[in-house]
Design a protein around this motif. Structure first.
Motif, PDB file in Angstrom:
ATOM      1  N   VAL A 163       0.845  -1.206   0.000  1.00 19.31           N
ATOM      2  CA  VAL A 163       0.000   0.000   0.000  1.00 19.31           C
ATOM      3  C   VAL A 163       0.877   1.251   0.000  1.00 19.31           C
ATOM      4  CG1 VAL A 163      -1.548   1.381   1.459  1.00 19.31           C
ATOM      5  CG2 VAL A 163      -2.066  -1.025   1.037  1.00 19.31           C
ATOM      6  N   VAL A 191       2.477   1.906  -3.412  1.00 21.98           N
ATOM      7  CA  VAL A 191       1.579   2.450  -4.440  1.00 21.98           C
ATOM      8  C   VAL A 191       1.252   3.916  -4.141  1.00 21.98           C
ATOM      9  CG1 VAL A 191      -0.734   2.290  -5.465  1.00 21.98           C
ATOM     10  CG2 VAL A 191       0.583   0.209  -5.055  1.00 21.98           C
ATOM     11  N   VAL A 192       0.962   4.219  -2.875  1.00 19.09           N
ATOM     12  CA  VAL A 192       0.604   5.599  -2.522  1.00 19.09           C
ATOM     13  C   VAL A 192       1.771   6.550  -2.791  1.00 19.09           C
ATOM     14  CG1 VAL A 192       0.028   7.149  -0.598  1.00 19.09           C
ATOM     15  CG2 VAL A 192      -1.159   4.976  -0.838  1.00 19.09           C
ATOM     16  N   MET A 193       2.978   6.120  -2.421  1.00 15.52           N
ATOM     17  CA  MET A 193       4.144   6.990  -2.618  1.00 15.52           C
ATOM     18  C   MET A 193       4.711   6.891  -4.039  1.00 15.52           C
ATOM     19  SD  MET A 193       4.270   8.482   0.242  1.00 15.52           S
ATOM     20  CE  MET A 193       5.733   9.462  -0.028  1.00 15.52           C
ATOM     21  N   GLN A 194       4.146   5.976  -4.821  1.00 17.31           N
ATOM     22  CA  GLN A 194       4.553   5.763  -6.222  1.00 17.31           C
ATOM     23  C   GLN A 194       6.000   5.278  -6.364  1.00 17.31           C
ATOM     24  OE1 GLN A 194       3.352   9.198  -8.560  1.00 17.31           O
ATOM     25  NE2 GLN A 194       1.216   8.834  -8.096  1.00 17.31           N
ATOM     26  N   HIS A 251       6.800   2.321  -6.627  1.00 18.80           N
ATOM     27  CA  HIS A 251       6.801   1.159  -7.541  1.00 18.80           C
ATOM     28  C   HIS A 251       7.218   1.541  -8.956  1.00 18.80           C
ATOM     29  CE1 HIS A 251       2.960   3.011  -8.358  1.00 18.80           C
ATOM     30  NE2 HIS A 251       2.729   2.194  -9.356  1.00 18.80           N
ATOM     31  N   THR A 252       7.188   2.834  -9.268  1.00 19.20           N
ATOM     32  CA  THR A 252       7.619   3.236 -10.616  1.00 19.20           C
ATOM     33  C   THR A 252       9.137   3.310 -10.720  1.00 19.20           C
ATOM     34  OG1 THR A 252       7.515   5.587 -10.062  1.00 19.20           O
ATOM     35  CG2 THR A 252       5.516   4.602 -10.955  1.00 19.20           C
ATOM     36  N   ALA A 307      -4.727  -6.499  -2.179  1.00 22.83           N
ATOM     37  CA  ALA A 307      -5.031  -5.887  -3.482  1.00 22.83           C
ATOM     38  C   ALA A 307      -3.837  -5.075  -3.994  1.00 22.83           C
ATOM     39  CB  ALA A 307      -6.266  -5.001  -3.363  1.00 22.83           C
ATOM     40  N   ALA A 356      -1.592  -5.419  -7.326  1.00 25.48           N
ATOM     41  CA  ALA A 356      -1.419  -4.270  -8.232  1.00 25.48           C
ATOM     42  C   ALA A 356       0.056  -4.086  -8.583  1.00 25.48           C
ATOM     43  CB  ALA A 356      -1.977  -3.008  -7.588  1.00 25.48           C
ATOM     44  N   SER A 368       1.629  -4.334 -12.256  1.00 25.47           N
ATOM     45  CA  SER A 368       2.301  -3.173 -12.857  1.00 25.47           C
ATOM     46  C   SER A 368       3.707  -3.539 -13.344  1.00 25.47           C
ATOM     47  CB  SER A 368       2.365  -2.007 -11.865  1.00 25.47           C
ATOM     48  OG  SER A 368       3.427  -2.222 -10.954  1.00 25.47           O
ATOM     49  N   PHE A 415       6.259   1.244 -16.421  1.00 24.00           N
ATOM     50  CA  PHE A 415       6.275   2.704 -16.312  1.00 24.00           C
ATOM     51  C   PHE A 415       7.407   3.348 -17.112  1.00 24.00           C
ATOM     52  CE2 PHE A 415       7.467   6.674 -14.264  1.00 24.00           C
ATOM     53  CZ  PHE A 415       6.260   7.359 -14.331  1.00 24.00           C
ATOM     54  N   TRP A 435      -6.810  -0.742  -6.154  1.00 26.87           N
ATOM     55  CA  TRP A 435      -5.354  -0.533  -6.062  1.00 26.87           C
ATOM     56  C   TRP A 435      -4.654  -0.683  -7.400  1.00 26.87           C
ATOM     57  CZ3 TRP A 435      -3.045   1.832  -2.152  1.00 26.87           C
ATOM     58  CH2 TRP A 435      -3.778   1.948  -0.967  1.00 26.87           C
ATOM     59  N   GLY A 436      -5.210  -1.547  -8.247  1.00 29.21           N
ATOM     60  CA  GLY A 436      -4.630  -1.736  -9.572  1.00 29.21           C
ATOM     61  C   GLY A 436      -4.704  -0.443 -10.376  1.00 29.21           C
ATOM     62  N   LEU A 469      -5.025   2.622  -9.046  1.00 29.19           N
ATOM     63  CA  LEU A 469      -4.164   3.622  -8.382  1.00 29.19           C
ATOM     64  C   LEU A 469      -2.699   3.438  -8.765  1.00 29.19           C
ATOM     65  CD1 LEU A 469      -5.512   4.053  -4.745  1.00 29.19           C
ATOM     66  CD2 LEU A 469      -5.723   5.596  -6.694  1.00 29.19           C
ATOM     67  N   ALA A 470      -2.306   2.164  -8.924  1.00 26.53           N
ATOM     68  CA  ALA A 470      -0.910   1.897  -9.284  1.00 26.53           C
ATOM     69  C   ALA A 470      -0.588   2.418 -10.686  1.00 26.53           C
ATOM     70  CB  ALA A 470      -0.625   0.393  -9.199  1.00 26.53           C
ATOM     71  N   GLU A 471      -1.640   2.632 -11.514  1.00 18.64           N
ATOM     72  CA  GLU A 471      -1.447   3.160 -12.874  1.00 18.64           C
ATOM     73  C   GLU A 471      -1.479   4.685 -12.906  1.00 18.64           C
ATOM     74  OE1 GLU A 471      -1.276   1.095 -16.013  1.00 18.64           O
ATOM     75  OE2 GLU A 471      -0.453  -0.068 -14.365  1.00 18.64           O
ATOM     76  N   PRO A 521       0.530   6.987 -11.823  1.00 21.82           N
ATOM     77  CA  PRO A 521       1.747   7.670 -12.295  1.00 21.82           C
ATOM     78  C   PRO A 521       1.823   7.782 -13.820  1.00 21.82           C
ATOM     79  CG  PRO A 521       2.303   6.110 -10.569  1.00 21.82           C
ATOM     80  CD  PRO A 521       0.852   5.893 -10.887  1.00 21.82           C
ATOM     81  N   ARG A 578      -2.482  14.293  -2.952  1.00 22.59           N
ATOM     82  CA  ARG A 578      -1.743  13.806  -1.789  1.00 22.59           C
ATOM     83  C   ARG A 578      -1.241  14.991  -0.978  1.00 22.59           C
ATOM     84  NH1 ARG A 578       2.836  10.198  -4.020  1.00 22.59           N
ATOM     85  NH2 ARG A 578       2.941  11.853  -5.562  1.00 22.59           N
ATOM     86  N   LEU A 630       2.851  13.045   2.072  1.00 28.39           N
ATOM     87  CA  LEU A 630       2.826  11.828   1.275  1.00 28.39           C
ATOM     88  C   LEU A 630       3.260  12.093  -0.166  1.00 28.39           C
ATOM     89  CD1 LEU A 630      -0.490  10.205   2.593  1.00 28.39           C
ATOM     90  CD2 LEU A 630       1.827   9.509   3.134  1.00 28.39           C
TER      91      LEU A 630
END
Lengths: 343, 290
Positions: free
Chosen positions: A215, A218-221, A223-224, A280, A284, A288, B129, B165-166, B168-170, B172, B204, B208
């Protein structure tokens, strides 16, 4: 007949006014200001506000919680300071933030103690009440804990062994002594950064490993900026709300009960929902394009031995209570044995 | 004579049919459907009774679908349909499941529009990404309208699926697309890009990773570009920025201004009327919030 009715009417009116006057001081409305990093508009904030609305109604306006979301009151350290001087009356925190007041809150977050959510649930069923009582004794009233999932390693090259960690630069949150010690014990080079600087740290190569829940990633991004996630629980994360006991004690016994019941319910719901979110968000990350890697059993034992020793050493130095640590490790063993027996 | 006329009619039809079979026709049809879609859009946008649009727009949406079925490679028809479905799904649909469905279609159209003008975009959904970001950099101003439709429909889709969440992960990726639009033409669509950048930077809190002050600059520029006539920008400025940073004075003054303004403006009437309603709701709930 008519006269007596009017008289009794007037009398009861007078007594009602007198009563109201007598009751007035304790019926004065109390505004309790609570700070949180949770952003406005999120499900969390909505549920907290719904909870406070219910409390306001059930206490007939005597208890009014006000929430300041999105970290507008500053970071956790600042919020704790504002609570101490009475500018705020409470906050939503993670264990590290209240470590100064009640170090044992960090117990469930000791690194590498848990290997499954089953173990966490077994321990929490038996020990949540111990920590809640300890926290209250230290002056902070809480209403239960909400699950934050496991922190896992996110990195740009696969992390599957102690060797693959050696000398690597790992992010450690500001003020998180336990993580700092653990990372050092694993042979990593800890880099202390605020949460908001991690993204830049990953971009510039200042750090190459971060530990985060799905979580959080994903929120802090984050993962990119990473390619791999090591599917191995590093530490259990959780959150909770506290109200300064000084102010909580100003409420009548009945009003306290209402607050405990309503926010207890809200936090139980957070706990349930967060577990679903964790799963979830994990999916995700995989969708991704993050690749999941797993260390082999031998490596896991290797890590556990290193970190287990460092945990005991920290407890002996008084970072957390050795007695509680032993108790928790005992429950985990008990659970593992019951599982082994069941299989 | 009569026969001849019928014949000539017939030949005209034949000619059209023949033309339709040829690739050159796509251009003509594209212009026709694109123009019609554009007219529909402006008729809707100038409507001052939102309920009429809410009740009537589905017919337009179906019409757009049929235009696309007849001409599946028309980037402009796909783009217009993406914009309309996105706006309808995001603004007029209260049922969350319907909003998800309609904005999903918006995003599909947006992606198809992109795919028509830029072949690598056909694989955007599966790209990681870094590759996606690198591909965006190859786009030019020629693809601006389609990139805009893709981005706006993706934003609407993200909003309707903010519990997923899927999706949200997109996010960016959508932010990246928006930033690319900004680089290509920051003032495109009279400030719409600034409006969306304003919103994204204030989703945000700073703690955050959000950048409310960057968001504020975008909101201010969007107001400037519309000459202050686009009331929905002011409402969004109040809701996204002023509430995030707990600036009650700014919040109330923006919303009071919205309520006192004349909503009738070419191309803005519909959303201005809606903005005034939202401004009232936001003012009513301000005491609870601040």
């Amino acid at each position: 007949m008519i006269i007596s009715r009017t008289r009794s009417g007037i009398l009861s009116m007078v007594s009602a006014i007198v009563l109201a006057l007598l009751v007035a001081p304790s019926a004065q409305a109390l505004d309790l200001k609570i700070a949180t990093i949770a952003p406005e508009g999120t499900a969390w904030m909505k549920q907290m506000r719904d909870g406070s609305k219910e409390i306001k109604e059930r206490t007939e306006g005597r208890v009014n919680f006000k929430f300041f979301g999105g970290g507008v009151m500053g970071n956790d350290k600042k919020v704790m300071r504002k609570i101490r001087i009475g500018q705020l009356h409470g906050g939503m925190f993670t264990p590290t933030s209240v470590a100064d007041v009640y170090p044992n809150m960090q117990l469930f977050g000791m690194p590498l103690v848990f290997s499954s959510m089953g173990e966490v649930e077994y321990v929490r069923e038996r020990m949540d009440s111990v920590l809640i009582a300890g926290l209250e004794e230290a002056g902070l009233v809480s209403f239960g804990f909400s699950d934050g999932g496991f922190a896992r390693v996110l990195s740009n090259t696969p992390v599957t062994s102690v060797e693959s960690l050696k000398g690597r630069k790992v992010w450690v949150p500001e003020g998180d002594l336990i993580t700092y010690n653990t990372m050092s014990a694993l042979g990593l080079s800890p880099v202390t950064l605020s949460v908001t600087d991690v993204m830049t740290g990953l971009q510039t190569g200042l750090v190459d490993i971060v530990a985060s829940s799905p979580v959080g990633a994903v929120v802090m991004q984050w993962h990119t900026k990473v390619k791999y996630m090591t599917d191995f629980p590093l530490a259990y994360l959780m959150g909770f709300m506290v109200v300064d006991k000084k102010y909580f004690d100003k409420l009548s016994e009945a009003d306290q009960q209402v607050v405990r019941e309503v926010f207890g319910k809200v936090y139980a719901e957070f706990d349930r929902q967060n577990k679903l979110d964790d799963r979830a968000a994990f999916k995700a990350l995989v969708d991704s394009g993050i690749e999941i890697v797993r260390p082999d059993e031998e490596q896991i034992e290797n890590w556990r031995a290193l970190v287990g020793a460092s945990n005991l050493e920290m407890a002996d130095r008084g970072v957390i209570s050795r007695e509680l640590l032993d108790k928790m490790l005992g429950y985990i063993d008990e659970y593992r044995q019951s599982q082994a027996g069941a299989n | 004579m009569r026969m001849k006329r019928i014949n000539s009619k017939f030949s005209l039809l034949t000619l059209l049919a023949l033309l339709a079979l040829q690739s050159g026709c796509a251009m003509v049809m594209d212009r026709v459907t694109g123009k019609m879609a554009g007219n529909l859009s402006s008729a809707i946008l100038n409507q001052e009774d939102p309920e009429t649009v809410r009740d009537g727009a589905p017919a337009y949406l179906l019409l757009m679908d049929s235009m696309i079925e007849g001409n599946p490679e028309s980037a402009s028809a796909l783009g217009s349909a993406a914009n309309l479905y996105a706006a309808y799904g995001a603004v007029f649909v209260e049922d969350p499941e319907r909003a998800k469905r309609l904005t999903r279609r918006a995003r599909e159209y947006g992606l198809r529009a992109m795919c028509v003008v830029h072949v690598p975009a056909c694989g955007w959904a599966e790209m990681d990404f870094a590759s996606f970001d690198a591909d965006l950099a190859t786009l030019t101003a020629d693809e601006l309208p389609e990139l805009y439709s893709f981005t706006v429909s993706s934003l609407a889709y993200t909003r309707a699926n903010s519990d997923d969440w899927g999706v949200l992960a997109e996010l960016p990726k959508v932010e990246s697309a928006l930033n690319r639009l900004y680089q290509l033409d920051s003032d495109y669509q009279s400030g719409a890009i600034h409006l969306y950048l304003g919103i994204l930077n204030t989703i945000r809190p700073p703690a955050l990773g959000g950048k409310p002050e960057v968001g504020r600059e975008h909101f201010e520029r969007a107001i400037e570009l519309s000459g202050g006539k686009d009331l929905s920008v002011k409402v969004e400025f109040a809701r996204s920025y002023a509430r995030l940073v707990y600036d009650r004075e700014l919040h109330d003054s923006l919303l009071t201004d919205v309520i006192e303004s004349d909503p009738v403006q070419p191309g803005l009437t519909l959303f201005n009327t809606l903005a005034q309603r939202q401004a009232e709701t936001l003012l009513e709930t301000a005491d609870d919030y601040f």
